[in-house]
Motif scaffolding. Structure first.
Motif, PDB file in Angstrom:
ATOM      1  N   GLU A  99     -29.746  -7.291  -6.845  1.00  0.00           N
ATOM      2  CA  GLU A  99     -28.895  -7.238  -8.045  1.00  0.00           C
ATOM      3  C   GLU A  99     -28.950  -8.557  -8.815  1.00  0.00           C
ATOM      4  OE1 GLU A  99     -24.436  -5.790  -9.345  1.00  0.00           O
ATOM      5  OE2 GLU A  99     -24.709  -6.567  -7.311  1.00  0.00           O
ATOM      6  N   ARG A 100     -28.979  -9.676  -8.087  1.00  0.00           N
ATOM      7  CA  ARG A 100     -29.074 -10.982  -8.740  1.00  0.00           C
ATOM      8  C   ARG A 100     -30.373 -11.078  -9.535  1.00  0.00           C
ATOM      9  NH1 ARG A 100     -31.701 -15.040  -8.370  1.00  0.00           N
ATOM     10  NH2 ARG A 100     -32.663 -14.630  -6.374  1.00  0.00           N
ATOM     11  N   SER A 101     -31.476 -10.628  -8.946  1.00  0.00           N
ATOM     12  CA  SER A 101     -32.765 -10.624  -9.642  1.00  0.00           C
ATOM     13  C   SER A 101     -32.721  -9.721 -10.866  1.00  0.00           C
ATOM     14  CB  SER A 101     -33.888 -10.147  -8.722  1.00  0.00           C
ATOM     15  OG  SER A 101     -34.074 -11.033  -7.663  1.00  0.00           O
ATOM     16  N   TYR A 102     -32.139  -8.548 -10.718  1.00  0.00           N
ATOM     17  CA  TYR A 102     -32.018  -7.602 -11.834  1.00  0.00           C
ATOM     18  C   TYR A 102     -31.210  -8.239 -12.972  1.00  0.00           C
ATOM     19  CZ  TYR A 102     -30.816  -3.483 -14.537  1.00  0.00           C
ATOM     20  OH  TYR A 102     -30.651  -2.593 -15.571  1.00  0.00           O
ATOM     21  N   ASN A 103     -30.084  -8.828 -12.621  1.00  0.00           N
ATOM     22  CA  ASN A 103     -29.229  -9.447 -13.637  1.00  0.00           C
ATOM     23  C   ASN A 103     -29.940 -10.607 -14.331  1.00  0.00           C
ATOM     24  OD1 ASN A 103     -27.183  -7.645 -13.099  1.00  0.00           O
ATOM     25  ND2 ASN A 103     -26.030  -9.055 -11.820  1.00  0.00           N
ATOM     26  N   GLU A 104     -30.662 -11.390 -13.560  1.00  0.00           N
ATOM     27  CA  GLU A 104     -31.391 -12.528 -14.116  1.00  0.00           C
ATOM     28  C   GLU A 104     -32.463 -12.052 -15.103  1.00  0.00           C
ATOM     29  OE1 GLU A 104     -34.371 -15.528 -12.054  1.00  0.00           O
ATOM     30  OE2 GLU A 104     -32.293 -15.834 -11.359  1.00  0.00           O
ATOM     31  N   LYS A 105     -33.233 -11.052 -14.718  1.00  0.00           N
ATOM     32  CA  LYS A 105     -34.308 -10.546 -15.583  1.00  0.00           C
ATOM     33  C   LYS A 105     -33.779  -9.853 -16.824  1.00  0.00           C
ATOM     34  CE  LYS A 105     -37.870 -10.308 -12.148  1.00  0.00           C
ATOM     35  NZ  LYS A 105     -39.104  -9.723 -11.728  1.00  0.00           N
ATOM     36  N   ASN A 106     -32.585  -9.273 -16.722  1.00  0.00           N
ATOM     37  CA  ASN A 106     -32.004  -8.541 -17.843  1.00  0.00           C
ATOM     38  C   ASN A 106     -30.923  -9.332 -18.578  1.00  0.00           C
ATOM     39  OD1 ASN A 106     -33.239  -5.693 -17.764  1.00  0.00           O
ATOM     40  ND2 ASN A 106     -32.769  -6.151 -15.634  1.00  0.00           N
ATOM     41  N   LYS A 107     -30.781 -10.610 -18.223  1.00  0.00           N
ATOM     42  CA  LYS A 107     -29.803 -11.507 -18.842  1.00  0.00           C
ATOM     43  C   LYS A 107     -28.399 -10.912 -18.823  1.00  0.00           C
ATOM     44  CE  LYS A 107     -32.984 -14.009 -21.794  1.00  0.00           C
ATOM     45  NZ  LYS A 107     -33.233 -14.525 -23.127  1.00  0.00           N
ATOM     46  N   ILE A 108     -27.997 -10.474 -17.637  1.00  0.00           N
ATOM     47  CA  ILE A 108     -26.645  -9.966 -17.427  1.00  0.00           C
ATOM     48  C   ILE A 108     -25.871 -11.031 -16.659  1.00  0.00           C
ATOM     49  CG2 ILE A 108     -25.247  -8.182 -16.318  1.00  0.00           C
ATOM     50  CD1 ILE A 108     -27.691  -6.301 -16.625  1.00  0.00           C
TER      51      ILE A 108
END
Length: 180
Positions: free
Chosen positions: A99-108
């Motif tokens: 989830e951290r990676s997802y948020n980082e890549k999607n600027k969340i």
């Protein structure tokens, strides 16, 4: 032997890359979060699934519904691999890293807004819009927490950013100026 964080980072990175290649990142994240919720709601589940004295067939019967209800093949495989390696206690860490990676890549960005009273929806939206522009995020997920010690104002906290607009801090800063 890998420590838990390194293990979780490696597995989450590999899973993310595979799901990205298959255009299944969002579906994978959704399933991972749903399964993680099962673990969060049943705090002893990961301990039982890694207990060497607990029979393997019972472990499989506990995890089978989670595997069967998953539509993403790589999530199913992750569960099977973790169960087989007796590493189910690492699952929640892997999901958090994913989830951290997802948020980082999607600027969340996740942020906490501390205030004396609960913020209205309009206030939350204004804070979200300002914070989003300030940190360059595509999306801000704002969680409002009440802290009556602030006297007034708001403190915004994110993983690496704090904006302190509380009356308490302003009073303390004035005190420091007067005393120096």
């Amino acid at each position: 032997m890998l420590d838990k964080i390194t293990f979780a980072k490696r597995y989450s990175k590999a899973l993310y890359e595979v799901l990205e290649e298959q255009n299944q990142v969002e579906a994978g994240l959704s399933e991972l979060l749903s399964i993680k919720q099962v673990f969060d709601d049943n705090s002893s589940l990961s301990r039982v699934l890694t207990d060497v004295s607990f029979p393997e067939d019972k472990k499989e019967s506990l995890i089978k519904p989670l595997i069967d209800n998953s539509d993403v093949e790589f999530v199913k495989n992750l569960l099977k691999v973790l169960l087989g390696a007796n590493k189910m206690d690492e699952f929640t860490l892997i999901v958090e890293e994913f989830e951290r990676s997802y948020n980082e890549k999607n600027k969340i960005v996740h942020a906490d807004a501390l205030s004396v009273v609960p913020l209205s929806d309009e206030q939350k939206q204004k804070l979200t819009d300002v914070f989003k522009a300030r940190v360059g995020a595509n999306e801000v997920i704002l969680d409002n927490k009440v802290d009556q010690s602030l006297i007034g104002g708001v403190i915004l906290k994110s993983s690496n950013v704090i904006f302190d607009g509380s009356v308490k801090t302003k009073i303390n800063n004035i005190k420091k100026l007067l005393l120096s």
